[in-house]
Design an enzyme around this catalytic site. Structure first.
Site, PDB file in Angstrom:
ATOM      1  N   ARG A 388       0.828  -1.212   0.000  1.00  0.00           N
ATOM      2  CA  ARG A 388       0.000   0.000   0.000  1.00  0.00           C
ATOM      3  C   ARG A 388       0.854   1.251   0.000  1.00  0.00           C
ATOM      4  NH1 ARG A 388      -5.386  -0.562   2.576  1.00  0.00           N
ATOM      5  NH2 ARG A 388      -4.897   1.187   3.923  1.00  0.00           N
ATOM      6  N   VAL A 510      -9.767   0.324  -4.495  1.00  0.00           N
ATOM      7  CA  VAL A 510      -9.073  -0.951  -4.278  1.00  0.00           C
ATOM      8  C   VAL A 510      -8.143  -0.890  -3.063  1.00  0.00           C
ATOM      9  CG1 VAL A 510      -9.171  -1.515  -6.728  1.00  0.00           C
ATOM     10  CG2 VAL A 510      -7.155  -0.369  -5.832  1.00  0.00           C
ATOM     11  N   GLU A 511      -7.738  -2.060  -2.600  1.00  0.00           N
ATOM     12  CA  GLU A 511      -6.870  -2.231  -1.430  1.00  0.00           C
ATOM     13  C   GLU A 511      -7.423  -1.506  -0.200  1.00  0.00           C
ATOM     14  OE1 GLU A 511      -2.662  -2.180  -1.581  1.00  0.00           O
ATOM     15  OE2 GLU A 511      -2.570  -2.708  -3.680  1.00  0.00           O
ATOM     16  N   GLY A 512      -8.742  -1.572  -0.044  1.00  0.00           N
ATOM     17  CA  GLY A 512      -9.391  -0.922   1.097  1.00  0.00           C
ATOM     18  C   GLY A 512     -10.013   0.385   0.675  1.00  0.00           C
TER      19      GLY A 512
END
Length: 832
Positions: A388, A510-512
């Site tokens: 991230r 995306v990714e949270g």
């Protein structure tokens, strides 16, 4: 407790000082006590020093009745402080009873929550929670640098890839190592630093959002990353060389229709059972799963799969619910079904669903082997923070850099009302905002990547970067689109903004999802992970060894009390003095911003402690409050990154307006978020007390001044070194198919030929010798009137041709637009 005592001393002393001749001595005494609290002394040192001060104060002061009562109170207080230094007595009377109550209030923590909380390391984010960050820790970190091999890769294969992106084949990505940046050299990978990995993604993103997404996934959270850290030697030796050579294309399947942000509640299952594999009976897993939004899924040959593992027959031991597990599954395994492609907002990177029905694989397919069964969640959260920090921030920063580079040039060559639109104040303010945000994004990206290369795994900063960098990227994309007007919204080969604008929500989601990241993760994880005492208190209270637990809890509790007291005093004094006497680690134009970050650190730490004390576990549900506190933390972190990046760049004098705009804006946001937190705090009495200590002079920070915006805009609408530095690591080579290179060429010509355009206006248009309304006509009439020479006229005609090529947009025959997917198909990614 000590905070209340000190506050009472201040109030009583002030009242007494106003009515007595000895008021000056009293105020000096109080100032000395506040100084002790400001300096954050230990309880014993504070008590001993307070004793000496009180003795001197008693001897020097008056002896009237009010004074006697006041001093009597202080001596009683001193007696209490000395008793608190007797730890056995303190533990018996205060610590043990308080710990019993604390345990009842302490919420239960699941194993997945515990693993998420303990993932990664505490870095600069922890310093910001202290109220007195040690700048030396940040400034001593080595500036991130590219090795010779990494620079050669950027200048060679990366440059070549960007050049051929209009019509290319993914074979180039596989054979040149773009999927192998994080794989160690001993397995055939490139083993790039986090910084080099980030720079490569930024450069590709400045050219193609589709390609940067394709390259990011194999180098982020996925099979290669998990194998690197947890794989067995057999798994590494088999898969990593194949991944490095591009013989395997990986994807990672985590998200499903029923489990999105709450990844810990994955419904996909793997049941331990016996089955036949390659002709023999083995112990393995029968998998059933449904995943979606999986990048590279349509072309993947190996799938990293997260699922919930169960052992109902107890074939592995007594435990039936083993937990979240990660495994590597070849996509050719019977029962695995690769679905049709998703179409994410007209950006055709490879993305699609995957299903599995009664898929049987041996236990050896678990990443790390059977010993890592049930460790999947820990594996994911430990490595997610690194990915991230790199993938999304780098891609978003590269796109923002390209947007600023293009907008600076476009607003300079696009003229209205006889002047470049870049010189209108409204346009300048937007450009300045774009520049400062992009500088902030680049600073956060590069400095945090450098920290990763230094051995950190910054879990909380990863959440801050994921949320704030992608949000700032969205704002930059919006601003670029606004300043380009119609040029930006007409899709086609001539539109260099459209695809980047379309993909912005992908990074946000995306990714949270950003909403979740802001409201739950940044402060929720940071408050427990980074606070110097909270996690120690929780662990001590839960310690099964009660004697040791009480001892540890006692130390943490009274350390916490002194910490809160000190931050209350530090917040009040620094707010009152506008932090002018706070030590700064550097001298010069940026020193004040270091001081302001320290001031907000103290105010933030104090507000956090009051909020946690007053609201306890309820604070988690008050997302509006926790999100605002998270924003304050993020603003301080980002301002710190800006200051560190400025140091890393060699304190470039020309960049100071950008640094100042960015820091002023971040500090102003921190102030407003603290103000919003206090306005909405449910206990109004505590809110008033906090406001008195945090904003005793009111809200004194203001947004950046218009004149500063003018200076910032001028730096990117002309060919300056500041523009060059901001545009580092984007694809700006001058060639017919690269709009960024062509815009830079036009910008250089605009500056060079501006005196000729001015001569035409002054000597031609204003005198009436030139009457044409269009530039070609004016050039021709100016040539005929002798205002321009043949050479000058030719240069202006060529410049006008180049500008019009850049300004023009595409149009299509109706039949060309009949198939909705046709425009996207031109930029799709094909697999050899």
């Amino acid at each position: 407790m000590l905070g209340a005592v000190i506050s009472l001393i201040v109030v009583l002393a002030a009242a007494y000082a106003l009515t007595q001749i000895g008021g000056v001595i009293t105020l000096l005494f109080v100032a000395a006590v506040l100084f002790l609290a400001y300096r954050r002394l230990s309880l014993l040192t504070f008590t001993a020093t307070f004793t000496a001060l009180l003795a001197a104060y008693t001897w020097l002061g008056a002896s009237s009745a009010p004074a006697g009562l006041w001093k009597g109170f202080l001596w009683v207080l001193l007696t209490g402080l000395w008793l608190l230094n007797v730890r056995p007595l303190r533990k018996a009377l205060i610590t043990r009873p308080f710990m019993k109550t604390y345990l009842k209030l302490l919420p239960r923590m699941s194993q997945t929550e515990k693993e998420a909380l303990e993932a990664g390391t505490v870095w600069w984010d922890g310093e910001l929670f202290t109220g007195a960050p040690k700048w030396e820790k940040l400034l001593a970190a080595r500036p991130p640098q590219l090795s010779a091999a990494e620079q050669a890769f950027l200048d060679g294969p990366c440059e070549e890839l960007c050049r051929m992106l209009d019509e290319w084949n993914i074979t180039f990505l596989k054979t040149r190592g773009f999927f192998a940046m994080i794989i160690p050299k001993r397995y055939g990978g490139l083993e790039f630093s986090a910084y080099a990995h980030s720079c490569v993604l930024a450069k590709i993103a400045s050219r193609s959002a589709t390609t940067s997404s394709t390259v990011a996934v194999p180098n982020s959270l996925g099979p290669a990353e998990l194998l690197n850290h947890y794989g067995t030697e057999e798994q590494k030796n088999y898969y990593l060389p194949r991944l490095a050579r591009g013989e395997e294309v990986p994807c990672f399947a985590l998200t499903g229709p029923r489990a999105g942000s709450d990844a810990a509640s994955i419904p996909d299952t793997g049941i331990v059972t016996r089955g036949v594999w390659q002709g023999r009976e083995v112990l393995g897993l029968r998998l059933n799963f449904s995943k979606r939004y999986i990048t590279l899924a349509p072309v993947a040959t190996v799938i990293g799969l997260a699922f919930r593992m169960f052992d109902p027959e107890r074939l592995l031991g007594s435990k039936t619910d083993i937990g979240i597990t990660c495994a590597l599954i070849p996509s050719s395994t019977p029962g695995v079904s690769i679905g049709r492609r998703h179409f994410p907002l007209n950006i055709p990177f490879q993305n699609g669903p995957i299903q599995g029905r009664d898929v049987f694989v041996p236990l050896d397919f678990i990443i790390g082997g059977p010993a890592m069964a049930g460790s999947g969640w820990r594996m994911l959260v430990e490595q997610l923070s690194v990915g991230r920090c790199i993938s999304l921030p780098s891609n978003t920063t590269g796109a923002a850099k390209a947007g600023v580079w293009a907008t600076g040039a476009y607003t300079r060559i696009r003229a209205q009302f006889n002047q470049p639109i870049a010189r209108f104040e409204g346009v300048e303010s937007v450009i300045a905002r774009m520049v400062a945000r992009t500088y902030t994004m680049d600073a956060a990206r590069s400095v945090t990547a450098g920290a990763i290369d230094g051995g950190e795994k910054p879990s909380v900063p990863s959440a801050m970067l994921k949320y704030h960098v992608t949000e700032m990227g969205r704002q930059v994309a919006n601003d670029a689109m606004d300043l380009h007007g119609g040029k930006g919204i007409m899709l086609g080969p001539k539109n260099y903004l459209g695809r980047g604008y379309e993909i912005v929500p992908v990074a946000i989601t995306v990714e949270g999802a950003n909403l979740l990241t802001r409201n739950l993760i940044i402060f929720g994880q940071g408050a427990l992970r980074c606070h110097p005492f909270v996690l120690r208190e929780m662990n001590a209270a839960r310690n099964p060894d009660r004697t040791k637990g009480v001892d540890e809890f006692d130390r943490a509790l009274f350390g916490h009390i002194g910490f809160t007291l000190s931050n209350a005093v530090r917040s009040f004094i620094m707010a009152l003095t506008h932090a002018r006497f706070t030590r700064a680690p550097v001298q010069g134009a940026t020193a004040r911003y270091y001081q302001h970050v320290v001031r907000f650190s103290a105010s933030f730490a104090f507000a956090v402690d009051v909020a946690m004390l007053a609201l306890g576990g309820y604070l988690k549900k008050k997302e509006g409050l926790s999100a605002r506190l998270g924003d304050v933390l993020s603003c301080m972190y980002l301002a710190s990154m800006v200051l560190k990046h400025h140091e890393n760049e060699g304190r470039q004098l020309e960049d100071l307006p950008i640094v100042e705009w960015a820091c002023r804006n971040l500090l102003y946001d921190a102030q407003e978020q603290l103000h919003g937190f206090l306005r909405n705090f449910p206990n109004r009495l505590l809110a008033g007390l906090m406001r008195a200590l945090i904003f005793p002079r009111g809200r004194v920070y203001s947004a950046p001044h218009d004149h500063l915006g003018h200076e910032v805009a001028a730096l990117v609408t002309a060919p300056t070194q500041a523009r060059e530095r901001l545009g580092q690591f984007i694809y700006r080579t001058l060639e017919p198919a690269n709009p960024l290179g062509l815009l830079q060429e036009a910008l250089l010509l605009a500056v060079q030929l501006e005196p000729l355009e001015k001569r035409m206006r002054v000597e031609g248009v204003k005198t009436g010798r030139v009457t044409a309304l269009d530039l070609p006509g004016r050039i021709q009439q100016s040539l005929a009137a002798g205002i321009l020479s043949e050479t000058e006229a030719a240069a202006l005609r060529e410049y006008d041709r180049k500008v019009m090529e850049l300004i023009n947009v595409d149009d299509f025959e109706p039949r060309e637009l009949a198939a909705q997917a046709e425009p996207a198909a031109r930029s799709s990614v094909h697999v050899a």
